[in-house]
Design a protein around this motif. Structure first.
Motif, mmCIF file in Angstrom:
data_model
loop_
_atom_site.group_PDB
_atom_site.id
_atom_site.type_symbol
_atom_site.label_atom_id
_atom_site.label_comp_id
_atom_site.label_asym_id
_atom_site.label_seq_id
_atom_site.Cartn_x
_atom_site.Cartn_y
_atom_site.Cartn_z
ATOM 1 N N PHE A 283 8.192 57.177 -37.629
ATOM 2 C CA PHE A 283 8.478 57.707 -38.972
ATOM 3 C C PHE A 283 7.271 57.563 -39.903
ATOM 4 C CE2 PHE A 283 13.104 57.085 -37.985
ATOM 5 C CZ PHE A 283 13.531 58.378 -38.288
ATOM 6 N N SER A 284 6.266 56.794 -39.479
ATOM 7 C CA SER A 284 5.056 56.632 -40.301
ATOM 8 C C SER A 284 4.352 57.969 -40.453
ATOM 9 C CB SER A 284 4.089 55.653 -39.646
ATOM 10 O OG SER A 284 4.709 54.417 -39.428
ATOM 11 N N SER A 285 3.681 58.141 -41.577
ATOM 12 C CA SER A 285 3.000 59.414 -41.826
ATOM 13 C C SER A 285 1.764 59.571 -40.949
ATOM 14 C CB SER A 285 2.631 59.533 -43.295
ATOM 15 O OG SER A 285 1.769 58.483 -43.654
ATOM 16 N N GLU A 286 1.232 58.454 -40.442
ATOM 17 C CA GLU A 286 0.090 58.538 -39.526
ATOM 18 C C GLU A 286 0.475 57.844 -38.215
ATOM 19 O OE1 GLU A 286 -3.280 56.744 -41.504
ATOM 20 O OE2 GLU A 286 -2.610 57.665 -43.382
ATOM 21 N N PRO A 287 -0.013 58.362 -37.091
ATOM 22 C CA PRO A 287 0.406 57.770 -35.816
ATOM 23 C C PRO A 287 -0.205 56.384 -35.583
ATOM 24 C CG PRO A 287 -1.200 59.511 -35.442
ATOM 25 C CD PRO A 287 -0.888 59.533 -36.915
ATOM 26 N N LEU A 288 0.641 55.422 -35.336
ATOM 27 C CA LEU A 288 0.178 54.081 -34.998
ATOM 28 C C LEU A 288 -0.619 54.101 -33.701
ATOM 29 C CD1 LEU A 288 1.032 50.738 -35.316
ATOM 30 C CD2 LEU A 288 2.041 51.403 -33.128
ATOM 31 N N GLN A 289 -1.719 53.391 -33.664
ATOM 32 C CA GLN A 289 -2.446 53.248 -32.406
ATOM 33 C C GLN A 289 -1.991 51.978 -31.710
ATOM 34 O OE1 GLN A 289 -3.982 55.741 -31.084
ATOM 35 N NE2 GLN A 289 -3.504 56.817 -32.989
ATOM 36 N N GLY A 290 -1.384 52.134 -30.590
ATOM 37 C CA GLY A 290 -0.882 50.991 -29.827
ATOM 38 C C GLY A 290 -0.306 51.504 -28.527
ATOM 39 N N SER A 291 0.002 50.580 -27.640
ATOM 40 C CA SER A 291 0.592 50.982 -26.361
ATOM 41 C C SER A 291 2.065 51.324 -26.572
ATOM 42 C CB SER A 291 0.458 49.845 -25.355
ATOM 43 O OG SER A 291 1.369 48.820 -25.696
ATOM 44 N N ILE A 292 2.696 51.859 -25.522
ATOM 45 C CA ILE A 292 4.131 52.122 -25.641
ATOM 46 C C ILE A 292 4.922 50.831 -25.743
ATOM 47 C CG2 ILE A 292 4.221 54.415 -24.605
ATOM 48 C CD1 ILE A 292 5.016 53.110 -21.970
ATOM 49 N N GLN A 293 4.293 49.710 -25.405
ATOM 50 C CA GLN A 293 4.972 48.431 -25.623
ATOM 51 C C GLN A 293 5.217 48.211 -27.116
ATOM 52 O OE1 GLN A 293 2.909 45.136 -23.801
ATOM 53 N NE2 GLN A 293 4.742 43.866 -23.841
ATOM 54 N N ALA A 294 4.208 48.577 -27.954
ATOM 55 C CA ALA A 294 4.368 48.467 -29.411
ATOM 56 C C ALA A 294 5.284 49.553 -29.953
ATOM 57 C CB ALA A 294 2.998 48.544 -30.093
ATOM 58 N N ILE A 295 5.186 50.742 -29.364
ATOM 59 C CA ILE A 295 5.904 51.899 -29.929
ATOM 60 C C ILE A 295 7.341 51.981 -29.435
ATOM 61 C CG2 ILE A 295 5.908 54.424 -30.082
ATOM 62 C CD1 ILE A 295 2.824 54.305 -29.670
ATOM 63 N N HIS A 296 7.522 51.795 -28.127
ATOM 64 C CA HIS A 296 8.854 52.000 -27.536
ATOM 65 C C HIS A 296 9.351 50.760 -26.779
ATOM 66 C CE1 HIS A 296 8.700 56.255 -28.470
ATOM 67 N NE2 HIS A 296 7.644 56.482 -27.713
ATOM 68 N N GLY A 297 8.823 49.584 -27.083
ATOM 69 C CA GLY A 297 9.103 48.394 -26.273
ATOM 70 C C GLY A 297 10.439 47.715 -26.537
ATOM 71 N N LEU A 298 11.258 48.276 -27.445
ATOM 72 C CA LEU A 298 12.540 47.642 -27.756
ATOM 73 C C LEU A 298 13.707 48.367 -27.073
ATOM 74 C CD1 LEU A 298 11.935 46.782 -31.538
ATOM 75 C CD2 LEU A 298 11.759 45.263 -29.568
ATOM 76 N N VAL A 299 13.461 48.805 -25.853
ATOM 77 C CA VAL A 299 14.531 49.351 -25.016
ATOM 78 C C VAL A 299 14.273 48.867 -23.591
ATOM 79 C CG1 VAL A 299 13.287 51.526 -24.570
ATOM 80 C CG2 VAL A 299 15.777 51.460 -24.326
ATOM 81 N N SER A 300 15.347 48.552 -22.871
ATOM 82 C CA SER A 300 15.247 48.067 -21.492
ATOM 83 C C SER A 300 16.505 48.498 -20.758
ATOM 84 C CB SER A 300 15.118 46.535 -21.471
ATOM 85 O OG SER A 300 14.026 46.096 -22.257
ATOM 86 N N CYS A 301 16.481 48.361 -19.447
ATOM 87 C CA CYS A 301 17.630 48.812 -18.644
ATOM 88 C C CYS A 301 17.929 47.813 -17.529
ATOM 89 C CB CYS A 301 17.357 50.193 -18.053
ATOM 90 S SG CYS A 301 18.761 50.939 -17.199
ATOM 91 N N SER A 302 19.182 47.443 -17.383
ATOM 92 C CA SER A 302 19.605 46.459 -16.388
ATOM 93 C C SER A 302 20.904 46.882 -15.738
ATOM 94 C CB SER A 302 19.877 45.093 -17.050
ATOM 95 O OG SER A 302 18.824 44.675 -17.861
ATOM 96 N N GLU A 303 21.187 46.242 -14.602
ATOM 97 C CA GLU A 303 22.540 46.284 -14.061
ATOM 98 C C GLU A 303 23.319 45.126 -14.688
ATOM 99 O OE1 GLU A 303 24.499 46.435 -9.647
ATOM 100 O OE2 GLU A 303 23.598 44.548 -10.245
ATOM 101 N N TRP A 304 24.387 45.457 -15.389
ATOM 102 C CA TRP A 304 25.222 44.449 -16.050
ATOM 103 C C TRP A 304 26.525 44.315 -15.280
ATOM 104 C CZ3 TRP A 304 22.863 41.957 -20.036
ATOM 105 C CH2 TRP A 304 21.799 42.596 -20.670
ATOM 106 N N THR A 305 26.993 43.087 -15.103
ATOM 107 C CA THR A 305 28.258 42.832 -14.419
ATOM 108 C C THR A 305 29.114 41.940 -15.302
ATOM 109 O OG1 THR A 305 27.257 43.048 -12.221
ATOM 110 C CG2 THR A 305 29.312 41.796 -12.364
ATOM 111 N N GLY A 306 30.355 42.319 -15.446
ATOM 112 C CA GLY A 306 31.259 41.514 -16.262
ATOM 113 C C GLY A 306 32.648 42.098 -16.250
#
Lengths: 430, 430
Positions: free
Chosen positions: A159-182
């Motif tokens: 959403f920033s007006s200028e593109p952040l310079q960083g890896s996808i870890q900085a940009i998209h690093g708050l998503v992950s995928c697991s097998e969940w059991t419960g």
């Protein structure tokens, strides 16, 4: 040479090219062809082939050469504020995030919970309030499913007006995928019974701020799970040990960790995180609240910012797509900033509300290109453009480092990676 | 009460019972019903809810309360002989084995390989010998798939004339399941070309004994993979870092770790492991060699020896089934030592040559029972009885501690767990 047919600008090849290549492919890769002599040299014994190796461990750890494959921490000393740990998607492959690298957001540290003492209480508008221990939960029927969990603030820097310079870890690093059991929450609610006046479930954690979120009863009865295991083992402390609420496809913060209470009520609790943090003020002044769903998104992981192409020739472009609405139906890839597109191959099995790995072969001629991906889900939803999202939700005036600055949540537009002629990859808006 | 219909002796219930239970289920579980007062007591703040928690780590580790969930080591000091690390299946759930707990057999320790120096050479009866670095392999098209890897000696203790007393970690701990990502060997062989005289591929590792096995060319061209990633991250040192041969469904030892060479030849190499260790002498004196496939197998993980039932009432019986031939088609469960059977539910997605989790509801009345599972694969193959296997391959005269004692390999019969009236679970032959 039909197999190497270019189907979109700047060298994007038909997704089947590599699967039926034969001689045409061999020609494509002769850059790596070496003489018999060099092949033989490749067999020289290295030091590690001449001595006893490392010990087998009770609980294994990665190679010493992989020390850089870690989460980046926003608050490594654990000052009394939120800690973020971000997943290094540019260094991973496949669809599963290892537990040690699953993203974590911890607002008051990871509580050190004694599982023998922990209790889950279900009460409020129920027929029979019940208390569950870990042992009693273990007697119930369980389910396993792959599911992504994504922070509502993931990708918010776009959403920033200028593109952040960083890896996808900085940009998209708050998503992950697991097998969940419960245990499905619907199973437990059959046990307690439900008063017909119940419309919401307030879920509360045993962390020191007793984080709580309100969940519509329909989601609780659909695919919500009290998750006990993550990728086979007990849930990690950062992800909610010994149990968390899993709401497949919904905003990460609602998947309450350290789950200790589910209270059935007739209206939402208006907790801090739902009334403040994940409520955005739209350009017209209206509040954007209770949006829940993590909508269809994709990003290219290979190549991506921080990685470097080692010279012209063939590459596989690969990335991750997912949707809180269900399965991914299609991913298109562009190498010319969105003017022409080619369809990527999707790795089977394509599972609902889980990461889908997409791949497409590419012949890089060595000139500057801009790579993008765009995903569709089985509900027919497509990623909006960044311009559409900004028009709807606003833009931050300059690059920000706090992904929760407003507008900062639920960005699901495409990402653009510019490759320059040196092979360097940078984040751009295009 | 139809939902709680008993479909086989000693309380096995229809596999759909829990999925459509309603009031009948609630009645079943009232043992856990507590008063409103007790429910409220369940919400008392425990110490961990009253203070700042633990730090988020760069590379996460399990809760301190899970220290017992580790591999058991046969040679913890790494004396100059084989080290085994076994997977604790009785403490895991779902279908994925976490990398830290994947079984390991290491004959000379885990080599500490510098991935920048490591090379894979493909030579012999090829048109173009080629040398691959990790970086050049990364440019090729990749695939991801779930696959189990199982040691040929797993479950070999069941050839003993008396049942070993131990957990399933001791009995069945040499099998694990991961998502593997890498380059299909067929892709690389398209690059090298194949001389028509080539019938076998000799795969060799970079460990200090240069472990080698011979693989029929048909398997190499089918689903063999040069695997680079395991559950998303680089392969662990104990599982072949930085690359291993993956032969889905075939004897673990053939999935050569630390892969450095593939030589195409016209006859097998008759290496130590194929000519001696994994060749068994059958009762008639004939050698049982080059059998490759890990055939259909299943075992109940919950409950299993070492675990204890906490009293009569409802439980879920759950376990793992898999076949080197493809998908699991059916799993039957018995609670009366194989006289009557009930069909278990299979967790979707059921994937070929991968773990399938099976589950069935059970009402234990408190008396002694013997639990068994029996699996069928999509090829129509069923697990043989132990008696059939012993007749075909022999039996060791007394309990043995070396699972490679002859006959000791490729046991795929059922396992029997006896539950006594105290809830204790023991391994028996039945």
């Amino acid at each position: 040479m039909k197999d190497l047919e270019v189907v979109a600008a700047n060298g994007l090849l038909h997704r089947r090219a590599f699967l039926s290549g034969g001689a045409a492919l061999a020609a494509a890769f002769t850059g790596y062809r070496l003489s018999d002599t060099l092949a033989a040299q490749g067999l020289a014994d290295e030091p590690w082939s001449r001595k006893q190796g490392m010990l087998v461990q009770e609980y294994g750890t990665p190679s010493p050469y992989e020390k850089h494959v870690v989460r980046t921490l926003s608050n490594p000393k654990g000052d009394t504020r939120t800690q973020h740990g971000r997943t290094p998607h540019h260094l991973l492959h496949g669809t599963i995030t290892p537990n040690a690298l699953h993203f974590v957001i911890s607002h008051s540290g990871n509580p050190d919970i004694d599982p023998a003492q922990h209790r889950l209480v279900i009460h409020g508008l129920v027929r029979r309030p019940l208390v569950f221990t870990l042992d009693t939960l273990a007697r119930y029927p369980m389910v396993s499913r792959m599911a992504f969990v994504e922070c509502g603030g993931n990708s918010g820097l776009l959403f920033s007006s200028e593109p952040l310079q960083g890896s996808i870890q900085a940009i998209h690093g708050l998503v992950s995928c697991s097998e969940w059991t419960g245990v499905l929450l619907s199973t437990l609610l059959e046990e307690t019974g439900i008063d017909p006046r119940a419309k919401w479930v307030i879920a509360e954690g045993a962390d020191s701020l007793a984080l709580s979120r309100s969940v519509p009863i329909a989601k609780a009865l659909d695919d919500a799970m009290v998750a006990l295991y993550q990728n086979g083992e007990r849930i990690m402390p950062g992800n909610g040990y010994p149990m968390r609420l899993l709401l497949p496809g919904w905003e990460g913060n609602m998947n309450v960790k350290y789950l200790r209470r589910l209270k059935l009520v007739d209206q939402p609790g208006m907790s801090y995180y739902e009334a403040r943090t994940y409520t955005a003020i739209l350009p017209g002044g209206k509040a954007y609240q209770f949006y829940f769903l993590q909508e269809v998104k994709s990003f290219i992981t290979h190549p991506s910012p921080g990685l470097r192409l080692s010279g012209p020739g063939f590459y596989e472009i690969s990335g991750i797509a997912y949707s809180g609405n269900g399965r991914i139906a299609k991913v298109m890839v562009s190498a010319d900033a969105g003017r022409t597109w080619a369809q990527a191959a999707l790795q089977e099995p394509v599972l609902p509300k889980a990461f889908t790995r997409f791949r497409i072969p590419w012949r890089w001629e060595g000139g500057p290109v801009v790579l993008q991906s765009r995903a569709w889900d089985e509900g027919g939803n497509a990623q909006p453009t960044r311009a559409e999202l900004v028009a709807r939700r606003g833009q931050t005036p300059k690059p920000v480092t706090n992904p929760l600055a407003f507008p900062g949540t639920h960005f699901n537009g495409p990402s653009s990676w510019a490759v320059d002629s040196s092979g360097e990859v940078r984040h751009v808006y295009a």
